[in-house]
Each structure stands twice: as C-alpha cells, then as structure tokens.
Scaffold this active site. Sequence first.
Site, PDB file in Angstrom:
ATOM      1  N   ASP A  81     -49.151  13.635  11.166  1.00 20.11           N
ATOM      2  CA  ASP A  81     -48.261  14.240  10.165  1.00 20.11           C
ATOM      3  C   ASP A  81     -47.905  13.223   9.086  1.00 20.11           C
ATOM      4  OD1 ASP A  81     -46.981  16.996  11.667  1.00 20.11           O
ATOM      5  OD2 ASP A  81     -47.886  15.481  12.951  1.00 20.11           O
ATOM      6  N   TYR A 126     -50.586  17.506   3.353  1.00 20.43           N
ATOM      7  CA  TYR A 126     -49.489  18.418   3.020  1.00 20.43           C
ATOM      8  C   TYR A 126     -49.665  19.016   1.627  1.00 20.43           C
ATOM      9  CZ  TYR A 126     -47.014  17.224   7.256  1.00 20.43           C
ATOM     10  OH  TYR A 126     -46.676  17.075   8.575  1.00 20.43           O
ATOM     11  N   ASN A 164     -51.449  22.557  11.418  1.00 21.85           N
ATOM     12  CA  ASN A 164     -51.117  23.797  10.706  1.00 21.85           C
ATOM     13  C   ASN A 164     -51.164  23.616   9.194  1.00 21.85           C
ATOM     14  OD1 ASN A 164     -48.671  22.200  11.477  1.00 21.85           O
ATOM     15  ND2 ASN A 164     -47.641  23.632  10.100  1.00 21.85           N
ATOM     16  N   HIS A 179     -47.013  17.566  14.948  1.00 20.47           N
ATOM     17  CA  HIS A 179     -46.302  18.792  14.582  1.00 20.47           C
ATOM     18  C   HIS A 179     -44.789  18.589  14.465  1.00 20.47           C
ATOM     19  CE1 HIS A 179     -46.264  22.933  13.624  1.00 20.47           C
ATOM     20  NE2 HIS A 179     -45.882  23.412  14.788  1.00 20.47           N
ATOM     21  N   VAL A 180     -44.150  18.077  15.497  1.00 15.30           N
ATOM     22  CA  VAL A 180     -42.714  17.785  15.449  1.00 15.30           C
ATOM     23  C   VAL A 180     -42.540  16.430  14.774  1.00 15.30           C
ATOM     24  CG1 VAL A 180     -40.621  17.414  16.791  1.00 15.30           C
ATOM     25  CG2 VAL A 180     -42.312  19.106  17.551  1.00 15.30           C
ATOM     26  N   HIS A 181     -41.724  16.371  13.748  1.00 10.67           N
ATOM     27  CA  HIS A 181     -41.632  15.181  12.914  1.00 10.67           C
ATOM     28  C   HIS A 181     -40.633  14.180  13.511  1.00 10.67           C
ATOM     29  CE1 HIS A 181     -43.019  17.996   9.466  1.00 10.67           C
ATOM     30  NE2 HIS A 181     -43.993  17.663  10.283  1.00 10.67           N
ATOM     31  N   HIS A 208     -40.045  23.602  16.189  1.00 11.40           N
ATOM     32  CA  HIS A 208     -41.316  24.021  16.789  1.00 11.40           C
ATOM     33  C   HIS A 208     -41.217  24.138  18.315  1.00 11.40           C
ATOM     34  CE1 HIS A 208     -42.936  23.462  12.846  1.00 11.40           C
ATOM     35  NE2 HIS A 208     -42.803  22.157  12.867  1.00 11.40           N
TER      36      HIS A 208
END
Length: 468
Positions: free
Chosen positions: A167, A199, A233, A355-357, A328
């Site tokens: 991410d 992003y 995603n 996914h989870v920041h 999430h």
Amino acid sequence: MGINLRFSLYLLVLCLVSQALVLCNGGQTSRFVRKLAAANDMPLDSDVFQVPPGYNAPQQVHITQGDLNGKGVIVSWVTIMEPGSNAVLYWSEGSSHKKNKANGKLYTYKYFNYTSGYIHHCTITNLQYNTKYYYEVGIDHTPRQFWFITPPEVGPDVPYTFGLIGDLGQSFDSNSTLTHYEKNPIKGQTVLFVGDLSYADQYPNHDNARWDTWGRFTERSIAYQPWIWTAGNHELDFEPSIGETVPFKPYKTRYHTPYRASNSTSPFWYSIKRASAHIIVLASYSAYGKYTPQFKWLETELKNVDRTKTPWLIVLMHSPWYNSYNYHYMEGESMRVMYEAWFVKYKVDVVFAGHVHAYERSERVSNVAYNVVNGKCTPVNDQSAPVYVTIGDGGNLEGLASNMTEPQPAYSAYREASFGHAVFDIKNRTHAYYGWHRNQDGYAVEADTMWFFNRYWNQVDDSTSTNN
C-alpha cells in the site's frame, strides 16, 4: 526502605510500562505517538518524479522474477515519444565485451481520456545463479544502464533476505518508507509487495498519469532488484461511470508476472521459488471459490511444494484474514474459510497481506473447526498454522488506520498504526529473523521482531507470548 516508598516506586514502574504499551487479551498494542492526519502527496515537480533526460529516454524501469526458479528476469520500461527498441542488452559483471541481447514485446492501452506511453516487457532467461548482471534499455536513442543480482540456486539452507512493503502510494510518507527500506542495514534482496501500488484510482477519473509518476518514483529501487507483485483493490480501476469496465487494465498492462511458469492461467495468482523460499501469490479480488481456476491451481500448487528443497513456504495476498482494526474488518473472511485448512495442512510459515493501512502481527492461530452448527468459531493456538502479518503501511495518501477493535483479540501479538516496512531474513532451513521498522525511527531500529522457526523442519513454539 519503607512500605510507602516501595509502593510509590512500584506505581512509578507500572506507570512507565503502561505508557509504552497496553496489555490486552492479546499481545501488545503500541502507544507510539505519530500524526494521524491523511498523508500528503509529493508535488508533481518533486525530484522523485523527474523524467530522465534525453530523447525518448526509457523511464519507469522495473524488474521482477521471470521464471519459476530465479534464472529469469522480466525487464520492463516505458518510452513516451516513440516506441523505440524492444531489445535489452545484458552482460555479467566483468564481461562487458560480450553483450547478450534479448527482444521484448510492446504494449499500449487507453483509459478514459488517457493514452499510455509505449510499454516494453522483455524476459531474459538462462541466467547464472548468484551473479551480478548489467543491462541496458533504450539502445537506439538514449540508452540507460542498470544492474541486478540473480539469487543463489534453490536449496534448503540458502540464506536470503526479503523486504516487505504494501500500500505504498506516492506521498511524502511513501518516500520515507522507500528510503528506510533502502537504508536498512539488513539489506533486502527482493521486495515482496502485497498490493496497492500507485493509488491512481484516487485521483479524478482514475488519472493514469499517476501510474507514470509512481513508476518513476519507485525506479530507484525496482530497477535494481525484483519486486514480486500482488494485486490489490486499488489495481482494479473498474469504473463503469467513465466507461471503464475491464478490471485491472492499467496494472495488467504495466506489471507482468511469470505466472505461466507455475502453470497458472492468470497473472494475478502464481508462484516462484527463490533461494530457500517457495512463494505463493494469491488474488483477493479474483474468483477463489470452489471449482474456480484459482481454487484448482492452489489445490495442486500446495501439493507440489517440496519442503526438502524450499523449506520456507510464504503466501502473499492483499486482504488480510486476521485483522483487529475496524478498517476492512473481516473482508478476507470468505477466502479464509475456503483456504485456511490447506494452510494448516501444508504448514505455511507466514502470510503477508496489506489493505489495512497499519501494522499487525498475529500469533500462530487457526479457525478451521467451525462447521456452522458446532459453535467452534474462535481462533485457537495452532503450531501448524502460519503467522499472519498485515503490512499495508507503506504511506498511501489515505492515511493511517488507527481505529482498533477493543479489547485486542488473543490472536493479535503486536499492532501499531504507523507507516513502515519489514524484512524477512532467512538464515537456513530452520530459522528466519523478522523485523518491522517504523518510519519515525532510525534506519536500524526495529519496532517489532520475531525469530521464525520453520514449520516443516523445526516446529517448535515460536509464539511471542511463549517467548515472553
């Protein structure tokens, strides 16, 4: 010493400890203080986005593994003004008088009102193990030269060091993450990237020029060592409102993977062998239910893993299965239900997700006994299960995930809402050293560490709670 003085000292020590961490039902929740505001993008005139000088100079140069065993490399780059040459010149260190040539293929795509540059992918094969190679692209106009080092030959006791990033994005925090990885004294040799690259989909109309800026930003690392890709995603770029209905179009065109080498039918799930590790990449956003291509491929792939040759079994995915943040939360649950029993059966060592920041590391747990009616739906300690690491803390513009579930669940060993990266340093078939680094610390400082004991060769309890 009087009773009142002893009691006061006791309270002082207790207070100091409580300021460092919170002990819950689970492990540690760090109370390290950092800004929680959204990350700020670097301006477009930043030096990290600079276009290389020269007519039609190749840019966004990046490499990844190009075969199953590490003797191949996929070299990719973009030219803007005209296609230019598809060829790569390459030679081993000390043999520049004898240059080899490989020819690649050219790709372009359109997305809404954006037209890509000329995207080149060239696979170099039959390289020698553990050898430094130089390579040159843009040979007909403005040549640029880079280098990489191939991994050692696959074997059970081959040491090798992987970096972990997820991410990432292109904010000031992203730049800090990449800098900390580059200057980490434990030098990563290959990055395992767990998804969400540029992003670009967070900009108006999924501004695909942001794919270009991200490629130039990361070139300083990715042109010199392979990054192993996982789709997240933010790679979907599915936006029917602007007529874009083909998922993953920009990502799939720009970032190739050696999926056919592992008999996969899709670039989104595949495997590689590198040194003493067998790495499986899964696709959180492609069909994974029973009878689907990904399901059938993974079922066969796990059976074919030879732990006598590659003892370390590592899985990459984007959406985490064990996540105690409210962001999430449980999004990976359906995939966990499908595949977790296989991970336990085949004794996967570690699973890395994004996914989870934020950052989180689990104990070795499983939740495979539940059958709808028996009520056994709580994760339990399981020394045949992997450790689950969430490392979606690269620095993206959406900022940190700081809202955690309380109390901390028993399966969670350590969690912290900070940006950073990690290193997984394989020593031999039985031991690997893992360290997570937050961006606010010095380059050598580790905020969370663990000695991994291999599940196939050395299945002893390596949980944090046991060691403590």
